[in-house]
Write a protein that holds these residues in place. Sequence first.
Motif, short mmCIF file in Angstrom:
data_model
loop_
_atom_site.label_atom_id
_atom_site.label_comp_id
_atom_site.label_asym_id
_atom_site.label_seq_id
_atom_site.Cartn_x
_atom_site.Cartn_y
_atom_site.Cartn_z
N MET A 1 0.77 -1.20 0.09
CA MET A 1 0.15 -0.14 -0.02
C MET A 1 0.69 1.25 0.13
O MET A 1 0.41 2.45 -0.69
CB MET A 1 -1.02 0.05 1.19
N GLY A 2 2.05 1.23 0.60
CA GLY A 2 3.12 2.26 0.93
C GLY A 2 3.52 2.83 -0.50
O GLY A 2 3.68 3.79 -1.02
N ARG A 3 3.99 1.66 -1.31
CA ARG A 3 4.60 1.69 -2.63
C ARG A 3 3.56 2.16 -3.62
O ARG A 3 3.93 3.29 -4.28
CB ARG A 3 5.22 0.39 -3.11
N ALA A 4 2.23 1.74 -3.54
CA ALA A 4 1.33 1.86 -4.38
C ALA A 4 0.93 3.45 -4.26
O ALA A 4 0.83 4.41 -5.23
CB ALA A 4 0.02 1.33 -4.23
N ALA A 5 0.87 3.81 -2.97
CA ALA A 5 0.52 5.29 -2.71
C ALA A 5 1.64 6.37 -3.10
O ALA A 5 1.54 7.14 -3.79
CB ALA A 5 0.30 5.57 -1.04
#
Length: 370
Positions: free
Chosen positions: A303-307
Amino acid sequence: MRRSPTIADVARAAGVSKGTVSFALNDRPGVAPATKARILAAAEELGFRPSHRARALSHSRAFALGLVMARPPELLGADPFFPAFIAGVETELAEAGHALLLRVVTGGWEEEAEGYRRLAADGRVDGVFLTDLRVGTDPRLKLLTDLRLPAVTLQLPDADSPFPAVTLDERSGVGAVVEHLAGLGHRRIAHVAGPQEFVHGSGRRTAFREAMTGLGLPPGAEVVGDFTAAGGATATRGLLASPEAPTAIVYANDLMAIAGITVAHERGLRIPDDLSVTGFDDTELAGHVHPPLTTVRVDALGMGRAAARLLLRHVEQPDGGTTEHVALPPAELVPRRSTAPPPRTPGPPASPRPLSPPPAPTAPEPGSPA
């Protein structure tokens, strides 16, 4: 002491002007491919690294993204979701040559709002991540719009938002947990919820209620926690002291669930023989407690990478441009050994559906006992 190589050194080694080196290193047009390759090779051989400050000035960009956390530091440190999320953001930003600026505020809304105003006024970030969305109209949406500061939200806000979002279907995960427990025979299923001022805390509680109703189960006891171990322990003690104590407890995160397991052990209960326990997030510790925790998997690192990828794209948009939302794979059930059928009690077995009526009695055969 050996000095660091400069842009002039690279220009001299490549036989070009300093301006051409700047254009090549910043990937700006106007440099022939062969010349750019020669410049990059010279920079690599010399060990030259462009100054972040000079790069920012040349592009009128900060090359940094911001995250303002309105949580007490001790709560932020205790929640295992955010370290994994931040690690995902940092991984992506490092690859793009950007930095993350983290600011923790504890003085309420005015201090939080001032934090965003300072980031915008000082030009310290090109955009921000919005986490812990508030139920209703989150005031940060208007504030950031007025500040013309790009943002990405984790999940969709309750109100209309001008910003793209990273979305995750959490409700299906909560529903799968309740269905799993009902399939094992549980009917007295309780829920320890997260803070109800947050969209994700309120959403998981709503999903629990909808799942119970959809399976024909009686409404379960609910206690609102705060996503901390202490909050989970307090909520568990209250539920287990009830005359109608639950046979299973669904927690809104792993940290509260692990604390609940400890409380159950203190009371002499066996997990899962006497009480089934489930969590949410599938943090690293979930698979290493005793017994290993049945939970719902959320990829916080992903999720952090996608954000980060989404926000980097969004800040590149010209005024008026739009960026599409990014949907992550739905949260999924991870069954482990903290769940089992409920303890046996006198009477008919528990069922998540209304029981069929018993067959009509038949007259005894002649000579058989009445």
